[in-house]
Scaffold this motif. Structure first.
Motif, PDB file in Angstrom:
ATOM      1  N   VAL A  46      35.160 -29.008   2.130  1.00  0.00           N
ATOM      2  CA  VAL A  46      35.546 -28.422   0.838  1.00  0.00           C
ATOM      3  C   VAL A  46      34.919 -29.192  -0.318  1.00  0.00           C
ATOM      4  O   VAL A  46      34.357 -28.600  -1.252  1.00  0.00           O
ATOM      5  N   VAL A  47      35.007 -30.516  -0.261  1.00  0.00           N
ATOM      6  CA  VAL A  47      34.452 -31.356  -1.322  1.00  0.00           C
ATOM      7  C   VAL A  47      32.939 -31.200  -1.395  1.00  0.00           C
ATOM      8  O   VAL A  47      32.357 -31.134  -2.486  1.00  0.00           O
ATOM      9  N   SER A  48      32.274 -31.127  -0.251  1.00  0.00           N
ATOM     10  CA  SER A  48      30.817 -30.983  -0.227  1.00  0.00           C
ATOM     11  C   SER A  48      30.368 -29.705  -0.928  1.00  0.00           C
ATOM     12  O   SER A  48      29.436 -29.716  -1.745  1.00  0.00           O
ATOM     13  N   TYR A  49      31.040 -28.599  -0.615  1.00  0.00           N
ATOM     14  CA  TYR A  49      30.698 -27.330  -1.267  1.00  0.00           C
ATOM     15  C   TYR A  49      30.988 -27.389  -2.766  1.00  0.00           C
ATOM     16  O   TYR A  49      30.202 -26.916  -3.591  1.00  0.00           O
ATOM     17  N   ALA A  50      32.130 -27.972  -3.120  1.00  0.00           N
ATOM     18  CA  ALA A  50      32.516 -28.018  -4.536  1.00  0.00           C
ATOM     19  C   ALA A  50      31.574 -28.904  -5.345  1.00  0.00           C
ATOM     20  O   ALA A  50      31.224 -28.578  -6.481  1.00  0.00           O
ATOM     21  N   LEU A  51      31.149 -30.029  -4.763  1.00  0.00           N
ATOM     22  CA  LEU A  51      30.218 -30.915  -5.467  1.00  0.00           C
ATOM     23  C   LEU A  51      28.877 -30.236  -5.696  1.00  0.00           C
ATOM     24  O   LEU A  51      28.228 -30.434  -6.723  1.00  0.00           O
ATOM     25  N   GLY A  52      28.460 -29.425  -4.741  1.00  0.00           N
ATOM     26  CA  GLY A  52      27.155 -28.795  -4.849  1.00  0.00           C
ATOM     27  C   GLY A  52      27.141 -27.488  -5.610  1.00  0.00           C
ATOM     28  O   GLY A  52      26.149 -27.142  -6.260  1.00  0.00           O
ATOM     29  N   GLN A  53      28.273 -26.728  -5.565  1.00  0.00           N
ATOM     30  CA  GLN A  53      28.260 -25.382  -6.135  1.00  0.00           C
ATOM     31  C   GLN A  53      29.389 -25.107  -7.124  1.00  0.00           C
ATOM     32  O   GLN A  53      29.523 -23.988  -7.605  1.00  0.00           O
ATOM     33  N   GLY A  54      30.208 -26.108  -7.388  1.00  0.00           N
ATOM     34  CA  GLY A  54      31.193 -25.956  -8.447  1.00  0.00           C
ATOM     35  C   GLY A  54      32.492 -25.286  -8.043  1.00  0.00           C
ATOM     36  O   GLY A  54      32.757 -25.054  -6.866  1.00  0.00           O
ATOM     37  N   TRP A  55      33.286 -24.974  -9.054  1.00  0.00           N
ATOM     38  CA  TRP A  55      34.647 -24.484  -8.834  1.00  0.00           C
ATOM     39  C   TRP A  55      34.698 -23.112  -8.172  1.00  0.00           C
ATOM     40  O   TRP A  55      35.727 -22.712  -7.625  1.00  0.00           O
ATOM     41  N   ARG A  56      33.594 -22.355  -8.177  1.00  0.00           N
ATOM     42  CA  ARG A  56      33.616 -21.021  -7.579  1.00  0.00           C
ATOM     43  C   ARG A  56      33.867 -21.065  -6.075  1.00  0.00           C
ATOM     44  O   ARG A  56      34.217 -20.053  -5.466  1.00  0.00           O
ATOM     45  N   THR A  57      33.710 -22.246  -5.478  1.00  0.00           N
ATOM     46  CA  THR A  57      33.949 -22.379  -4.039  1.00  0.00           C
ATOM     47  C   THR A  57      35.439 -22.484  -3.707  1.00  0.00           C
ATOM     48  O   THR A  57      35.819 -22.348  -2.546  1.00  0.00           O
ATOM     49  N   ALA A  58      36.271 -22.737  -4.704  1.00  0.00           N
ATOM     50  CA  ALA A  58      37.679 -23.067  -4.458  1.00  0.00           C
ATOM     51  C   ALA A  58      38.423 -21.968  -3.699  1.00  0.00           C
ATOM     52  O   ALA A  58      39.075 -22.239  -2.680  1.00  0.00           O
TER      53      ALA A  58
END
Length: 208
Positions: free
Chosen positions: A27-39
């Protein structure tokens, strides 16, 4: 179902979900790379993965309860000891999350599926639930009711935890890479897990 059991289960589940593992790191990896839209897609995927693992585990625990009350009682004590062990381990754990940003552009559906697979297919998940859940189950109460209540509670917490990690990672990147901040979280979480384990031992002894 005893209210104390549900309260202890909720507290222990919340702490266990916060502990960084494969799912949190994804989850953190996706959020760091692509922002809050991954939440949202990641949170839904995590909840579905936990639902899969938890349902399979609960069915196995239910079969064990029906087969042998003695084995079930032993598993309850093992589960309580497991919570204390995890608490001590977490208290002694180190700092920052080691999660590299994922920069590959993927759809929300693929993120959801990835989160589901990582969460549901982690062999430790089912093993964890089999050891964890019996500590809070009352063998004299209706099993299906307890299964629904515990699963609903855990999945709501799992969704909120994954969503929160994604938002924090995308908005406050310094926090997830700050050893001191993560260290404080580990100390508090470890203490709460030890307390939850002690509480389940007390409740198990009172019922027996």
């Amino acid at each position: 179902m005893m209210f104390e059991s549900l309260l202890a289960f909720t507290a222990a589940s919340a702490v266990l979900l916060i502990i960084p593992g494969p799912t949190v790191l994804l989850v953190v990896s996706y959020a760091l790379g692509q922002g809050w839209r991954t939440a949202l897609p990641m949170a839904i995927g995590v909840a579905l993965g936990d639902f899969t693992a938890m349902t399979l585990s609960m069915l196995g625990v239910g079969a064990l309860l029906a087969a042998s009350a003695t084995l079930f009682t032993i598993l309850k004590w093992v589960g309580a000891a497991y919570l204390v062990y995890l608490g001590v381990k977490l208290w002694r754990a180190g700092g920052a999350l080691e999660a590299a940003p994922r920069t590959d552009a993927v759809s929300a559906l693929r993120m959801l599926g990835h989160a589901w697979l990582v969460t549901a297919l982690n062999p430790k998940s089912i093993t964890f639930f089999v050891a964890f859940l019996p500590a809070f189950l009352d063998p004299n109460a209706d099993f299906l009711t307890q299964m629904i209540v515990f699963e609903t509670t855990f999945l709501a917490l799992a969704f909120a935890n994954a969503f929160g990690y994604a938002v924090v990672a995308s908005r406050a990147r310094g926090f997830v890479s700050n050893p001191r901040a993560i260290g404080v979280v580990n100390k508090v979480g470890g203490g709460l897990l030890i307390g939850a384990g002690a509480a389940t031992v007390t409740m198990a002894g009172a019922r027996n």
